[in-house]
Design a protein around this motif. Structure first.
Motif, PDB file in Angstrom:
ATOM      1  N   ASP A 201       0.814  -1.215   0.000  1.00  0.00           N
ATOM      2  CA  ASP A 201       0.000   0.000   0.000  1.00  0.00           C
ATOM      3  C   ASP A 201       0.851   1.271   0.000  1.00  0.00           C
ATOM      4  O   ASP A 201       0.331   2.372   0.196  1.00  0.00           O
ATOM      5  N   GLY A 202       2.188   1.129  -0.197  1.00  0.00           N
ATOM      6  CA  GLY A 202       3.054   2.291  -0.263  1.00  0.00           C
ATOM      7  C   GLY A 202       3.577   2.769   1.072  1.00  0.00           C
ATOM      8  O   GLY A 202       4.107   3.878   1.180  1.00  0.00           O
ATOM      9  N   THR A 203       3.466   1.929   2.094  1.00  0.00           N
ATOM     10  CA  THR A 203       3.985   2.279   3.411  1.00  0.00           C
ATOM     11  C   THR A 203       5.057   1.276   3.832  1.00  0.00           C
ATOM     12  O   THR A 203       5.176   0.191   3.260  1.00  0.00           O
ATOM     13  N   ILE A 204       5.833   1.654   4.838  1.00  0.00           N
ATOM     14  CA  ILE A 204       6.838   0.775   5.437  1.00  0.00           C
ATOM     15  C   ILE A 204       6.493   0.618   6.911  1.00  0.00           C
ATOM     16  O   ILE A 204       6.291   1.619   7.620  1.00  0.00           O
ATOM     17  N   LEU A 205       6.417  -0.608   7.368  1.00  0.00           N
ATOM     18  CA  LEU A 205       6.189  -0.884   8.782  1.00  0.00           C
ATOM     19  C   LEU A 205       7.531  -0.841   9.501  1.00  0.00           C
ATOM     20  O   LEU A 205       8.463  -1.562   9.136  1.00  0.00           O
ATOM     21  N   VAL A 218       5.556   4.426   7.947  1.00  0.00           N
ATOM     22  CA  VAL A 218       6.206   5.537   7.244  1.00  0.00           C
ATOM     23  C   VAL A 218       5.848   5.414   5.772  1.00  0.00           C
ATOM     24  O   VAL A 218       5.840   4.305   5.213  1.00  0.00           O
ATOM     25  N   LEU A 219       5.554   6.524   5.136  1.00  0.00           N
ATOM     26  CA  LEU A 219       5.260   6.502   3.708  1.00  0.00           C
ATOM     27  C   LEU A 219       6.515   6.182   2.902  1.00  0.00           C
ATOM     28  O   LEU A 219       7.588   6.739   3.165  1.00  0.00           O
ATOM     29  N   MET A 220       6.383   5.285   1.940  1.00  0.00           N
ATOM     30  CA  MET A 220       7.509   4.938   1.075  1.00  0.00           C
ATOM     31  C   MET A 220       8.053   6.178   0.368  1.00  0.00           C
ATOM     32  O   MET A 220       9.257   6.295   0.113  1.00  0.00           O
ATOM     33  N   SER A 221       7.197   7.129   0.071  1.00  0.00           N
ATOM     34  CA  SER A 221       7.617   8.339  -0.640  1.00  0.00           C
ATOM     35  C   SER A 221       8.541   9.216   0.194  1.00  0.00           C
ATOM     36  O   SER A 221       9.216  10.100  -0.342  1.00  0.00           O
ATOM     37  N   SER A 222       8.591   8.988   1.513  1.00  0.00           N
ATOM     38  CA  SER A 222       9.447   9.793   2.379  1.00  0.00           C
ATOM     39  C   SER A 222      10.811   9.162   2.609  1.00  0.00           C
ATOM     40  O   SER A 222      11.643   9.727   3.319  1.00  0.00           O
ATOM     41  N   VAL A 223      11.044   7.996   2.015  1.00  0.00           N
ATOM     42  CA  VAL A 223      12.301   7.274   2.222  1.00  0.00           C
ATOM     43  C   VAL A 223      13.370   7.783   1.264  1.00  0.00           C
ATOM     44  O   VAL A 223      13.110   7.985   0.070  1.00  0.00           O
TER      45      VAL A 223
END
Length: 248
Positions: A201-205, A218-223
């Motif tokens: 879903d585009g997030t990281i646990l 955390v949103l994948m887009s912020s990595v």
């Protein structure tokens, strides 16, 4: 290699005096070799174990050999006080210049800061590394490349029992899109070590092994890889490939 008489027929008082004298020689050697942290890394020994030896705890022959090699001192001198302390050179304190490895070791950058297995610590990017020789075989076992590998210590209990406070972590900094495993990262100016699991879903646990620490998303887009470009990003330093936790 000569005999290392760590177990003798001396009485209790003589044995205590022998151990105390050996601890004093070890303190001298460790100080000249760059201090506790550098020696512990080179000996592949937890800092807590080295501290116990420095305070006067008797040690096994395997620990003595590892520490003599890490400090570049004679095994016989460290064990008994016989002969010259070092292998043909005076005791000198190393600098942050690159260490010249032997044919069995490679240089790896070591950062003298803690990656928090808890709620965060120091700013990784403000620290300067020193160079530590590490055995080639250990790097090969961890599938790491020396130039892309760093070493840091863990602090805190959120990743226990997998990673305990004081453990030295061998970190592979090569970029990957597969964010599954234990990673060291910078977020909000602090350094963390946590388990990351990318989701569809585009997030990281972001989770801990210790269940007392709740997971986060955390949103994948912020990595990011490399320096973070804003306070809201997660900057990946690398994946924890191996731990130096050998108890000698």
């Amino acid at each position: 290699m000569g005999k290392i008489p760590l177990n003798s027929d001396f009485g209790p008082d003589d044995k205590e005096a022998e151990v105390a004298e050996r601890a004093l020689r070890l303190q001298q050697a460790v100080q000249a070799a760059g201090g506790n942290t550098q020696v512990a890394i080179r000996a592949q020994m937890p800092l807590s174990t080295l501290s116990r030896y420095l305070s006067g705890r008797d040690m096994k022959a395997t620990a003595l050999v590892a520490l003599a090699n890490a400090c570049n001192v004679s095994i016989e001198w460290l064990a008994e006080g016989h002969g010259a302390p070092t292998r043909g050179m005076a005791l000198t304190k190393p600098t942050n210049d690159e260490v010249i490895p032997d044919q069995n070791t490679l240089n790896v950058r070591y950062f003298d800061i803690d990656a928090s297995a808890g709620f965060g610590r120091l700013d990784y990017y403000q620290e300067k590394p020193v160079f530590i020789p590490i055995f080639k075989a250990a790097l090969e076992m961890a599938k790491c490349v020396a130039k892309d590998t760093i070493i840091m210590h863990a602090s805190g209990d959120s990743m226990s029992p997998t990673i305990n406070s004081g453990d030295a972590m061998v970190i592979d900094t090569r970029r990957t899109d597969q964010l599954f495993g234990v990673y060291v990262f910078v977020m909000h100016g602090a350094v963390f070590v946590k388990r990351l699991s990318a989701r569809t879903d585009g997030t990281i646990l972001v989770s801990s092994n210790n269940k007392n620490y709740p997971p986060e998303e955390v949103l994948m887009s912020s990595v990011r890889w490399g320096e973070p470009d804003s306070s809201g990003t997660m900057c990946i330093i690398g994946r924890v490939a191996m731990l130096m936790t050998t108890t000698l």
